[in-house]
Design a protein around this motif. Sequence first.
Motif, PDB file in Angstrom:
ATOM      1  N   PRO A 387       0.843  -1.201   0.000  1.00 20.46           N
ATOM      2  CA  PRO A 387       0.000   0.000   0.000  1.00 20.46           C
ATOM      3  C   PRO A 387       0.879   1.252   0.000  1.00 20.46           C
ATOM      4  O   PRO A 387       2.031   1.206   0.439  1.00 20.46           O
ATOM      5  CB  PRO A 387      -0.780  -0.115   1.311  1.00 20.46           C
ATOM      6  CG  PRO A 387      -0.705  -1.550   1.692  1.00 20.46           C
ATOM      7  CD  PRO A 387       0.623  -2.037   1.185  1.00 20.46           C
ATOM      8  N   ARG A 388       0.341   2.337  -0.473  1.00 11.92           N
ATOM      9  CA  ARG A 388       1.098   3.591  -0.530  1.00 11.92           C
ATOM     10  C   ARG A 388       0.486   4.603   0.427  1.00 11.92           C
ATOM     11  O   ARG A 388      -0.386   5.395   0.047  1.00 11.92           O
ATOM     12  CB  ARG A 388       1.146   4.131  -1.958  1.00 11.92           C
ATOM     13  CG  ARG A 388       1.765   3.125  -2.920  1.00 11.92           C
ATOM     14  CD  ARG A 388       2.198   3.732  -4.222  1.00 11.92           C
ATOM     15  NE  ARG A 388       2.899   2.760  -5.044  1.00 11.92           N
ATOM     16  CZ  ARG A 388       3.648   3.069  -6.105  1.00 11.92           C
ATOM     17  NH1 ARG A 388       3.775   4.341  -6.456  1.00 11.92           N
ATOM     18  NH2 ARG A 388       4.252   2.134  -6.801  1.00 11.92           N
ATOM     19  N   PRO A 389       0.940   4.608   1.673  1.00 11.12           N
ATOM     20  CA  PRO A 389       0.327   5.463   2.692  1.00 11.12           C
ATOM     21  C   PRO A 389       0.493   6.956   2.390  1.00 11.12           C
ATOM     22  O   PRO A 389       1.403   7.374   1.665  1.00 11.12           O
ATOM     23  CB  PRO A 389       1.086   5.082   3.966  1.00 11.12           C
ATOM     24  CG  PRO A 389       1.689   3.752   3.681  1.00 11.12           C
ATOM     25  CD  PRO A 389       2.006   3.772   2.221  1.00 11.12           C
ATOM     26  N   ILE A 390      -0.388   7.732   2.987  1.00 12.39           N
ATOM     27  CA  ILE A 390      -0.336   9.187   2.880  1.00 12.39           C
ATOM     28  C   ILE A 390       0.441   9.724   4.073  1.00 12.39           C
ATOM     29  O   ILE A 390       0.112   9.414   5.230  1.00 12.39           O
ATOM     30  CB  ILE A 390      -1.760   9.779   2.861  1.00 12.39           C
ATOM     31  CG1 ILE A 390      -2.539   9.248   1.644  1.00 12.39           C
ATOM     32  CG2 ILE A 390      -1.719  11.306   2.860  1.00 12.39           C
ATOM     33  CD1 ILE A 390      -4.029   9.505   1.730  1.00 12.39           C
ATOM     34  N   ILE A 391       1.474  10.525   3.812  1.00  9.70           N
ATOM     35  CA  ILE A 391       2.284  11.094   4.892  1.00  9.70           C
ATOM     36  C   ILE A 391       1.566  12.317   5.453  1.00  9.70           C
ATOM     37  O   ILE A 391       1.303  13.288   4.736  1.00  9.70           O
ATOM     38  CB  ILE A 391       3.685  11.485   4.386  1.00  9.70           C
ATOM     39  CG1 ILE A 391       4.416  10.261   3.840  1.00  9.70           C
ATOM     40  CG2 ILE A 391       4.504  12.133   5.504  1.00  9.70           C
ATOM     41  CD1 ILE A 391       5.750  10.578   3.198  1.00  9.70           C
ATOM     42  N   LYS A 392       1.258  12.273   6.750  1.00  6.51           N
ATOM     43  CA  LYS A 392       0.575  13.389   7.402  1.00  6.51           C
ATOM     44  C   LYS A 392       1.551  14.294   8.156  1.00  6.51           C
ATOM     45  O   LYS A 392       1.299  15.479   8.318  1.00  6.51           O
ATOM     46  CB  LYS A 392      -0.477  12.854   8.378  1.00  6.51           C
ATOM     47  CG  LYS A 392      -1.577  12.050   7.718  1.00  6.51           C
ATOM     48  CD  LYS A 392      -2.531  12.917   6.925  1.00  6.51           C
ATOM     49  CE  LYS A 392      -3.397  13.747   7.823  1.00  6.51           C
ATOM     50  NZ  LYS A 392      -4.396  14.534   7.076  1.00  6.51           N
ATOM     51  N   MET A 393       2.654  13.722   8.645  1.00  2.11           N
ATOM     52  CA  MET A 393       3.644  14.505   9.370  1.00  2.11           C
ATOM     53  C   MET A 393       4.969  13.763   9.375  1.00  2.11           C
ATOM     54  O   MET A 393       5.029  12.579   9.016  1.00  2.11           O
ATOM     55  CB  MET A 393       3.186  14.775  10.813  1.00  2.11           C
ATOM     56  CG  MET A 393       3.014  13.528  11.656  1.00  2.11           C
ATOM     57  SD  MET A 393       2.469  13.898  13.361  1.00  2.11           S
ATOM     58  CE  MET A 393       0.830  14.542  13.075  1.00  2.11           C
ATOM     59  N   LYS A 394       6.034  14.444   9.757  1.00  2.30           N
ATOM     60  CA  LYS A 394       7.335  13.796   9.835  1.00  2.30           C
ATOM     61  C   LYS A 394       7.288  12.634  10.820  1.00  2.30           C
ATOM     62  O   LYS A 394       6.625  12.728  11.861  1.00  2.30           O
ATOM     63  CB  LYS A 394       8.415  14.798  10.272  1.00  2.30           C
ATOM     64  CG  LYS A 394       8.912  15.704   9.168  1.00  2.30           C
ATOM     65  CD  LYS A 394      10.211  16.394   9.536  1.00  2.30           C
ATOM     66  CE  LYS A 394      10.102  17.259  10.760  1.00  2.30           C
ATOM     67  NZ  LYS A 394      11.360  18.012  11.017  1.00  2.30           N
ATOM     68  N   PRO A 395       8.007  11.551  10.528  1.00  2.00           N
ATOM     69  CA  PRO A 395       8.019  10.413  11.447  1.00  2.00           C
ATOM     70  C   PRO A 395       8.411  10.799  12.873  1.00  2.00           C
ATOM     71  O   PRO A 395       7.825  10.291  13.838  1.00  2.00           O
ATOM     72  CB  PRO A 395       9.056   9.473  10.823  1.00  2.00           C
ATOM     73  CG  PRO A 395       9.026   9.791   9.365  1.00  2.00           C
ATOM     74  CD  PRO A 395       8.769  11.264   9.298  1.00  2.00           C
ATOM     75  N   SER A 396       9.375  11.704  13.011  1.00  2.07           N
ATOM     76  CA  SER A 396       9.840  12.074  14.356  1.00  2.07           C
ATOM     77  C   SER A 396       8.752  12.784  15.149  1.00  2.07           C
ATOM     78  O   SER A 396       8.622  12.583  16.369  1.00  2.07           O
ATOM     79  CB  SER A 396      11.079  12.972  14.262  1.00  2.07           C
ATOM     80  OG  SER A 396      10.818  14.114  13.465  1.00  2.07           O
ATOM     81  N   LEU A 397       7.951  13.618  14.493  1.00  6.55           N
ATOM     82  CA  LEU A 397       6.880  14.328  15.194  1.00  6.55           C
ATOM     83  C   LEU A 397       5.825  13.358  15.710  1.00  6.55           C
ATOM     84  O   LEU A 397       5.339  13.475  16.832  1.00  6.55           O
ATOM     85  CB  LEU A 397       6.236  15.356  14.265  1.00  6.55           C
ATOM     86  CG  LEU A 397       7.054  16.605  13.932  1.00  6.55           C
ATOM     87  CD1 LEU A 397       6.307  17.487  12.935  1.00  6.55           C
ATOM     88  CD2 LEU A 397       7.359  17.391  15.196  1.00  6.55           C
ATOM     89  N   ALA A 398       5.488  12.390  14.879  1.00  5.17           N
ATOM     90  CA  ALA A 398       4.483  11.408  15.285  1.00  5.17           C
ATOM     91  C   ALA A 398       5.009  10.504  16.394  1.00  5.17           C
ATOM     92  O   ALA A 398       4.298  10.200  17.362  1.00  5.17           O
ATOM     93  CB  ALA A 398       4.058  10.573  14.080  1.00  5.17           C
TER      94      ALA A 398
END
Length: 471
Positions: A387-398
């Motif tokens: 699947p091709r997920p939608i990036i909502k925020m930087k990994p570090s922030l999440a």
Amino acid sequence: MKQPVYEALRKLVDENSVSFHFPGHAGKITNIDWNLMPMMDTTETYGMDNLLEPNGIIKQSQELAAKIMGTKHTLYGVNGSTGSNYIAMSACLDRGSKVLIQRNSHKSIYNSLILNDLKPKYLYPNYNNKNKLLSGINVEDVKMHLQKDPQIEAVIITSPNYYGVVSDIEAIADIVHSYGKILIVDEAHGSHLVFSKKLPKSAIKCGADIVIHSTHKTITGLTQTSMLHVCSDRIDMDRLKDRYQLYTTTSPSYLFTLSNEMAVAYMDEIGGNRLDNNYEFMEWIINQLESIPNVNLFIKDFKDETIYDLDITKILFGIEGIRGNSLQEILYKDYNIRMEMSDYYNVLAVTTVMNTKNDFEKLLNAVREIAINYKRENILDISLDMPRPIIKMKPSLAYFGKKKSIKLEESLGYTSAVSVIPYPPGVPLLAPGELITKEILDYLKFLIDNNFNIVNLTDNMNKIAVVEEDE
């Protein structure tokens, strides 16, 4: 106290067992006196050296390894390729910068996104529908991303992948360098390639700037050993050594350091010839498996241009009417043959320099029997594309932000706060900061229903950590 780990390992030690899984030494390390191992477990005592600041025997050993491997510098890793990937990415990328990574990279690459506060852009591998697996990287996709976004500082490719697919690293390196960027190749599954003229070329010889090897995967190192190879003058060695000290334990194991040295020495002196001799057994079993009715074998698909080459030490096959994870269990329980991994359709045999003709014969005889005698299951015709997920925020922030745990079935529309990873092969289906969609939930439900292990789902795989502010 009881010793459950010891007891389990004692059961695993079986001279009649056949190993087609990591580590590559297959329990057959021969060039060390094991009685001396406790005495060799030492620290930076007088007469020794310091892995974090080597200027004696370790420095000499790494220089000899670099000469044999054909690199400018080789550093021994004692935190696995995970640690070596952290070092490489931290040395080549500024905090907060953009990096182009192959989407089916190991979770250590994703962890480094978090540790270094990086912004990912993704290269998706081709999905080979004929063989129902992820194959290689399209060279033109690399060029397209670099043209569109000049802020990308480095490109990270995984080659060969778990199935032995090798991308066109030479062409990718030429493109990456034409844009003035750095190419890091996670070649954890390809440390043996340097030592054979019959197998695909190592990324070391294809223009990569940094190449990471898991010494324990396909040559004879102990588990947790790796090597970080610097292959060009584009790398700031002072910065690399600084990051090496940052991410490497201050109590580096001399046994692991020795194991790196021994693995390179063994392959240089004996293993290379043995590997080329084993090549004949690999070709033989591939031809034999192809001839068995109902056995489906992955061989190079010349219509798939992203399969630039194929490392045939990885033998991927399935039997019609038997799920891959069922076949893996049958081979282990009924034939004492341990495979590296399975997916829905296939099992993977990782062959190494330590396998013998007898090992190949046992596997072939077992597959012949299973293909004829074992009960068939209802196998669905489904796609295993990512699947091709939608990036909502930087990994570090999440990852570092406030999170809460909710039921997986209620997580649609939330942002994942963790990496959700089917294991093996350890490739995240979801990374922190990505939207949980119906496509992803359906895929996870399929994996759970078919008894696949998934890391970072809790409460018997019924809950997931999500970003709290999504409320």
